[in-house]
Design an enzyme around this catalytic site. Structure first.
Site, mmCIF file in Angstrom:
data_model
loop_
_atom_site.group_PDB
_atom_site.id
_atom_site.type_symbol
_atom_site.label_atom_id
_atom_site.label_comp_id
_atom_site.label_asym_id
_atom_site.label_seq_id
_atom_site.Cartn_x
_atom_site.Cartn_y
_atom_site.Cartn_z
ATOM 1 N N ARG A 1 0.662 -1.096 -0.041
ATOM 2 C CA ARG A 1 0.021 -0.096 -0.076
ATOM 3 C C ARG A 1 0.908 1.380 0.024
ATOM 4 O O ARG A 1 0.512 2.341 -0.765
ATOM 5 C CB ARG A 1 -1.197 -0.047 1.214
ATOM 6 C CG ARG A 1 -2.010 -1.051 1.046
ATOM 7 C CD ARG A 1 -2.976 -1.028 2.032
ATOM 8 N NE ARG A 1 -4.004 0.159 1.942
ATOM 9 C CZ ARG A 1 -3.797 1.191 2.676
ATOM 10 N NH1 ARG A 1 -2.921 1.278 3.647
ATOM 11 N NH2 ARG A 1 -4.718 2.300 2.294
ATOM 12 N N CYS B 1 14.851 -4.694 -3.977
ATOM 13 C CA CYS B 1 15.754 -3.712 -4.869
ATOM 14 C C CYS B 1 14.882 -2.769 -5.725
ATOM 15 O O CYS B 1 14.801 -2.847 -7.002
ATOM 16 C CB CYS B 1 16.558 -4.822 -5.764
ATOM 17 S SG CYS B 1 17.389 -5.768 -4.860
ATOM 18 N N GLU B 2 14.262 -1.879 -5.123
ATOM 19 C CA GLU B 2 13.348 -0.801 -5.915
ATOM 20 C C GLU B 2 13.488 0.112 -4.767
ATOM 21 O O GLU B 2 13.049 0.162 -3.497
ATOM 22 C CB GLU B 2 11.851 -1.108 -6.050
ATOM 23 C CG GLU B 2 11.708 -2.565 -6.874
ATOM 24 C CD GLU B 2 10.874 -2.207 -7.968
ATOM 25 O OE1 GLU B 2 10.381 -0.926 -8.103
ATOM 26 O OE2 GLU B 2 10.386 -3.349 -8.435
ATOM 27 N N TYR C 1 -6.204 -5.186 2.573
ATOM 28 C CA TYR C 1 -5.345 -4.760 1.043
ATOM 29 C C TYR C 1 -3.931 -5.217 1.580
ATOM 30 O O TYR C 1 -3.002 -4.390 1.045
ATOM 31 C CB TYR C 1 -5.520 -3.545 0.640
ATOM 32 C CG TYR C 1 -7.002 -3.500 0.317
ATOM 33 C CD1 TYR C 1 -7.620 -4.199 -0.806
ATOM 34 C CD2 TYR C 1 -7.844 -2.562 0.999
ATOM 35 C CE1 TYR C 1 -8.894 -4.103 -0.957
ATOM 36 C CE2 TYR C 1 -9.196 -2.536 0.725
ATOM 37 C CZ TYR C 1 -9.743 -3.459 -0.364
ATOM 38 O OH TYR C 1 -11.119 -3.281 -0.791
HETATM 39 C C1 LIG Z 1 -13.304 -3.292 -3.692
HETATM 40 C C2 LIG Z 1 -14.767 -2.949 -3.669
HETATM 41 C C3 LIG Z 1 -15.505 -3.209 -2.441
HETATM 42 C C4 LIG Z 1 -14.892 -2.830 -1.185
HETATM 43 O O1 LIG Z 1 -14.458 -1.556 -0.986
HETATM 44 P P1 LIG Z 1 -13.814 -1.290 0.424
HETATM 45 O O2 LIG Z 1 -13.363 0.436 0.115
HETATM 46 O O3 LIG Z 1 -12.615 -1.947 0.972
HETATM 47 O O4 LIG Z 1 -15.056 -1.131 1.383
HETATM 48 C C5 LIG Z 1 -17.008 -3.091 -2.458
HETATM 49 N N1 LIG Z 1 -17.468 -3.394 -3.767
HETATM 50 C C6 LIG Z 1 -16.558 -3.587 -4.735
HETATM 51 C C7 LIG Z 1 -17.419 -3.722 -5.991
HETATM 52 C C8 LIG Z 1 -15.418 -3.385 -4.720
HETATM 53 O O5 LIG Z 1 -14.525 -3.568 -5.926
#
Ligand SMILES: *Cc1c(COP(=O)(O)O)cnc(C)c1O
Length: 424
Positions: A316, A348-349, A377
């Site tokens: 992230r 290595c970045e 994530y």
């Molecule tokens: C990624 C996603 C979510 C979840 O989003 P959050 O920000 O993690 O709550 C819900 N619906 C769809 C279609 C998504 O692509």
């Protein structure tokens, strides 16, 4: 609220000392709190209008132990691939609590989803509408589906996580919705039940969301006036979390209640079954990534704290310039000196940087640190880049912990490749 706190100067997940887990599993390691997952899910569900369905967006965190924890308290799953559908079901989430979303579902994936009988497929294009009708007809089934519409309203923290603008690839365009709804209602194998939208992620102000929901409400009313019984409205995920927790940031169940109040006000009197797909708000603060400091590399104007976690474990910061709080696992006292660090991994970045110029308690090689808010994530986006082993995951419940994904072995890592016939 979460269940990571210091007790007697040591960071704990619920009742378990982080150092106990590290002694058993090593670093880097993701550590999740069951109680926090359950609390976030329950607060969200209870805040929403009675009869709403909550489909946890499992792309945020798809660990089997986490999914089983949520399954046990009744959560559904929002899935975006056949792999996610299979894993949700393996964790005990029944097909009739699964939504299948995503812009690029293949016919094989649609076929799997229809065969197992998912609750709903969120259709994102005219081509997909036709494909779903074909697949379901071939299987002799009638599949419930909704159209994901793109309200052309952007929101969200970073350009890469905004999804509700017409410039993004997601959903059918608003101007096409009525034509496609009529078309879908006449196709075999499909029952169109309503609409869905999801405009972005990490949204902490609900104005643009409210605008998008109001726009979709108008569409529901037009469709109903045209004779379509629009029964379902799936409002997506996207509610943000406080990555920076220093005061005066005000966050808590209050944010969910403000979100719910906005929904009640925008949709008042619409009489429709609501669905939600929250991911980040359930998972982010329910997990940490623990790493060990390896070296402090001093330059004239800065110092690098090199740790044993890297961008392949938590991408992230590199991908979204995301901020994660960093806590020492041994609590810093009021007299602990501080220093400024660029915290980096071994890859290595140059992008393998978790943060620059962060003021932290002084950290020595060998010390453990925790990246907070890493439950969403994090592990799901991990890779083996640089031939590093996939990071393990640990689930805590009360005073117990379990390794719910062991660290990959080097045999597994290397054994997945094959030589070509002409090389052996
Ligand atoms: C990624 C996603 C979510 C979840 O989003 P959050 O920000 O993690 O709550 C819900 N619906 C769809 C279609 C998504 O692509």
């Amino acid at each position: 609220m979460h269940h990571f706190a210091y007790r007697n100067g040591r960071l704990h997940a619920e009742g378990v000392d982080i150092e106990t887990i590290v002694a058993a599993v090593g670093t880097p390691v993701y550590i999740y709190s069951s109680a926090t997952f359950e609390r976030h899910y329950t607060v969200f569900r209870d805040a929403m209008p009675a009869g709403s369905h909550v489909f946890y967006a499992m792309k945020a965190n798809a660990n089997l132990g986490v999914l089983a924890t949520l399954a046990r308290i009744g959560a559904g799953a929002d899935t975006v691939s056949e792999g996610e559908i299979r894993k949700a079901m393996a964790a005990g989430i029944p097909a009739d609590r699964i939504v299948f979303s995503g812009v690029g579902k293949t016919e094989a994936e649609l076929s799997h989803a229809v065969s197992v009988g998912v609750y709903q497929i969120n259709i994102e294009s005219e081509g997909e509408l036709e494909a779903l009708s074909r697949v379901a007809t071939r299987l002799g089934r009638t599949q419930n589906a909704v159209f994901r519409v793109n309200p052309d309203i952007g929101a969200g923290g970073h350009a890469k996580i905004t999804t509700g603008s017409d410039a993004n690839k997601f959903g059918i365009s608003f101007s096409e919705a009525e034509r496609l709804y009529a078309k879908g209602s006449n196709l075999p194998g499909i029952r169109i039940k309503g609409l869905a939208l999801h405009i972005g992620s990490q949204i902490l102000e609900f104005e643009s969301m409210g605008e998008a929901f109001a726009k979709v409400r108008g569409l529901v009313e037009r469709l109903r006036a045209e004779g379509h019984p629009v029964e379902r409205l799936d409002l997506g995920g996207g509610v943000g979390v406080p990555y920076k927790m220093q005061p005066p940031f005000d966050y808590g169940p209050d944010v969910i209640h403000r979100y719910a109040a906005m929904i009640r006000s925008v949709l008042a009197g619409l009489d429709i079954e609501l669905g939600f797909e929250p991911g980040r708000v359930i998972a982010a603060n329910a997990g940490i990534l623990v790493a060990r400091a390896l070296y402090v590399n001093k330059r004239t104007d800065r110092q690098f704290l090199v740790v044993d976690a890297a961008m392949n474990d938590l991408v992230r910061p590199a991908m979204y310039e995301a901020y994660h709080e960093i806590w020492p696992v041994r609590e810093a006292g009021p007299d602990t000196p501080t220093a400024t660090y660029d915290v980096v991994g071994p890859i290595c970045e140059t992008g393998d940087t978790f943060t620059t110029e962060r003021r932290l308690p002084v950290i020595h090689p060998g010390d453990l640190i925790a990246f907070k808010s890493a439950g969403a994530y994090g592990a799901t986006m991990a890779s083996t880049y640089n031939q590093r082993l996939l990071v393990p995951e640990v689930l805590v419940r009360g005073d117990k912990f379990a390794v719910t994904r062991p660290r990959q072995s080097y045999d597994d890592l290397i054994g997945q490749d094959r030589l070509a016939a002409w090389q052996s």
